[in-house]
Design a protein around this motif. Sequence first.
Motif, PDB file in Angstrom:
ATOM      1  N   ASN A 186     -32.035  -9.434 -15.388  1.00 41.83           N
ATOM      2  CA  ASN A 186     -33.328  -9.639 -14.739  1.00 41.83           C
ATOM      3  C   ASN A 186     -34.006  -8.324 -14.391  1.00 41.83           C
ATOM      4  OD1 ASN A 186     -33.145 -12.430 -14.901  1.00 41.83           O
ATOM      5  ND2 ASN A 186     -32.072 -12.591 -12.944  1.00 41.83           N
ATOM      6  N   GLU A 223     -32.318 -16.187 -18.297  1.00 48.24           N
ATOM      7  CA  GLU A 223     -32.986 -17.243 -19.048  1.00 48.24           C
ATOM      8  C   GLU A 223     -34.006 -16.690 -20.039  1.00 48.24           C
ATOM      9  OE1 GLU A 223     -34.716 -19.997 -16.355  1.00 48.24           O
ATOM     10  OE2 GLU A 223     -32.812 -20.537 -15.396  1.00 48.24           O
ATOM     11  N   LYS A 224     -34.716 -15.644 -19.658  1.00 46.15           N
ATOM     12  CA  LYS A 224     -35.797 -15.134 -20.504  1.00 46.15           C
ATOM     13  C   LYS A 224     -35.284 -14.008 -21.399  1.00 46.15           C
ATOM     14  CE  LYS A 224     -39.184 -16.125 -16.870  1.00 46.15           C
ATOM     15  NZ  LYS A 224     -40.173 -15.544 -15.938  1.00 46.15           N
TER      16      LYS A 224
END
Length: 366
Positions: A255, A285-286
Amino acid sequence: MGIVSTTKLVVNKNNLQKTKVLEETYSDELAPNQVLFEVDTFSLTSNNITYGVLGEQLKYWQFFPAEEGYGIIPVWGFADVVVSNHPEVKVGQRFYGYYPMGTHLLVTAGRVSPFGFSDKTPHREGLASVYNFYSYTANDPSFTSETEALNALFRPLFTTSFLIDYHLVDENFFNATQIVITSASSKTAQALAFLLAERKKQHRLNINIVGLTSNTNLDFVKNLGWYDKVLPYDNLDQLNTNETFVVVDFTGNHNTQYQLQTTLGESLVYNCLVGLVDWQNLKGEKPLPKKGAIFFAPNHAAKRQQELGVAGFQQKIGIAWQQFINTIGSSLSVKEHHGAQELESVYKSMLNGKIDPQEGHMVRLQ
């Protein structure tokens, strides 16, 4: 024939939280050129956690093989020769180098110089040579009994930082004006910030050194005096994207990387991936907008040794190292841990990020 009893700590390769203490024995009848070390003391830092996380990928598990499914995390420290079957390696000599989390290490000495030797044990062939060399402390002016803990705690990390600094200079800092260092309280980050700050002062460079850290460590990092600006991770919007940036990432946090890459965009000209301090948050997630460049210190060390010669390379590091330890010594509290139980405890604290950056941790298993 004598028997030497040994203790070692092994970790589950798929679950670094799971550990076992094993007892085994060595015979003191050694094969030709074999040397048995008794490990006296070694350091534990976040760097050792990186060795565990990348054990398979970067072959760290191969240095000290263990039973199936388990590995031994390498550490840096000091050991004394207790049995030797090499004519030039004497019982009682003390060596600095790469050891297992254990009480003993059996090696095969190659060509011996006044400065040390490399382990030629077959399973270590083809592994990074910088990890295979054992330095004879009596002939290395960098080692004194008073500074042994600082050497074990900082020297391998300092070498990595020295190589990063050298690389950035070689590339003219990629024409960046801002050098962002994540995990700014970690020991490798501290060493890099020191080297960059010294270089900036001596050469009047147009660069700003920015440290990113947790809110908990904010005051500690500011008080180091090497960063021009210190920010908590949730204040990345204070970075001026009109400037150009190099990021040196010691966290490995997905992150944090995502935020840096998306915040800086095209202003990010070089993204240097070094450590995995925050190893539990390597995924997110990204997907990351673009990948960084992994910095593998042994490859850079080999390159610099080729350019400067081994002696020239060591001399350059030695000069910078002396400047650094004269600065850092008073700001570090060294804690010593004894026995396998205390080793397991401090290892798990390190693994879970529960270590005060103002502390250095040394272990004696004997």
